[in-house]
Design a protein around this motif. Structure first.
Motif, short mmCIF file in Angstrom:
data_model
loop_
_atom_site.label_atom_id
_atom_site.label_comp_id
_atom_site.label_asym_id
_atom_site.label_seq_id
_atom_site.Cartn_x
_atom_site.Cartn_y
_atom_site.Cartn_z
N VAL A 125 0.92 -1.15 -0.03
CA VAL A 125 -0.08 -0.14 0.19
C VAL A 125 1.13 1.06 0.04
N GLY A 126 0.98 1.80 -1.06
CA GLY A 126 1.72 3.28 -1.33
C GLY A 126 2.00 3.43 -2.53
N ASN A 127 2.74 4.50 -2.96
CA ASN A 127 3.06 4.98 -4.53
C ASN A 127 4.51 4.25 -4.67
N ILE A 128 4.56 3.71 -5.75
CA ILE A 128 5.99 3.19 -6.29
C ILE A 128 6.36 3.84 -7.52
N ASN A 129 7.76 4.22 -7.56
CA ASN A 129 8.31 4.95 -8.61
C ASN A 129 9.60 3.84 -8.98
N ALA A 130 9.64 3.48 -10.15
CA ALA A 130 10.78 2.53 -10.32
C ALA A 130 11.51 3.18 -11.84
N GLU A 158 0.91 -9.38 -13.92
CA GLU A 158 0.54 -10.82 -14.19
C GLU A 158 -0.87 -11.33 -14.01
N ASP A 159 -1.52 -12.37 -14.57
CA ASP A 159 -2.96 -12.84 -14.27
C ASP A 159 -2.81 -13.31 -12.86
N GLY A 160 -4.10 -13.00 -12.26
CA GLY A 160 -4.10 -13.32 -10.63
C GLY A 160 -3.24 -12.25 -9.65
N SER A 161 -2.84 -11.09 -10.28
CA SER A 161 -2.47 -10.01 -9.46
C SER A 161 -3.65 -8.87 -9.31
N TYR A 162 -3.31 -8.10 -8.12
CA TYR A 162 -4.53 -7.12 -7.90
C TYR A 162 -3.56 -5.81 -7.97
N PHE A 163 -4.45 -4.77 -8.49
CA PHE A 163 -3.90 -3.27 -8.42
C PHE A 163 -4.95 -2.47 -8.55
N LYS A 164 -4.76 -1.37 -7.67
CA LYS A 164 -5.92 -0.23 -7.76
C LYS A 164 -4.85 0.86 -7.50
N GLY A 165 -5.19 1.76 -8.47
CA GLY A 165 -4.39 3.16 -8.51
C GLY A 165 -4.36 3.78 -9.97
N ASN A 166 -3.41 4.52 -10.05
CA ASN A 166 -3.05 5.02 -11.43
C ASN A 166 -1.66 4.64 -11.87
#
Length: 166
Positions: free
Chosen positions: A103-108, A132-140
């Motif tokens: 939970v948090g912002n990610i910069n790579a 990947e299939d089966g992953s979860y993401f909520k955000g921008n």
């Protein structure tokens, strides 16, 4: 007639008093071994029973099995959020692999990969983002092209300069 010579015996050093040093083995993606030099990459592991509250800064790759609450900054390294880990932090790294929960912002600077079973809530910014299939993401998601992620201070300075030119 009788052999009066004593048989030759050899005493071995006691293992507890003799220091031994294992050489770290570091392999690259093409499966060749790099020489053991002072700047060879090593990996830091934060175990499942660990809880860290605060800021993590480093120059080694890190694998997290535990819980982190704060911020993680590994600008030129790889961060792996392992299964069952729980991260509540903003992350900055070269590559971010997520198998656990973030939970948090990610910069790579290069890419973010959310593997099967990975869970991310927050904004992501990278050149490549892989879900990947089966992953979860909520955000921008914001994808930049062939440039390093700029810090907030650098972005603010460039906006000010742009405004002065107009």
């Amino acid at each position: 007639m009788f052999n009066t010579k004593k048989p030759k015996t050899e005493t071995l050093p006691d293992a507890s008093t003799t220091p031994t040093r294992a050489k770290p083995r570091v392999t690259t993606t093409d499966n060749t071994q790099r020489p053991n030099t002072a700047n060879s990459q090593e990996k830091t592991i934060i175990s499942q029973g660990c809880f860290i509250k605060g800021e993590i800064l480093g120059t080694n790759d890190i694998s997290i099995f535990g819980k982190i609450d704060g911020a993680i900054s590994l600008k030129d390294n790889i961060l792996t959020v392992e299964k069952l880990s729980d991260i509540n932090a903003n992350i900055e790294a070269r590559v971010v692999n997520i198998i656990g929960r973030v939970v948090g912002n990610i910069n790579a600077n290069e890419k973010i990969i959310i593997h099967k079973g990975g869970f991310v809530t927050g904004d992501m910014n990278a050149q490549k983002v892989i879900l990947e299939d089966g992953s979860y993401f909520k955000g921008n998601v914001s994808m930049v092209e062939n440039q390093k992620i700029e810090s907030a201070a650098t972005k603010e300075a460039s906006k000010t300069q742009t405004n002065k030119l107009v």
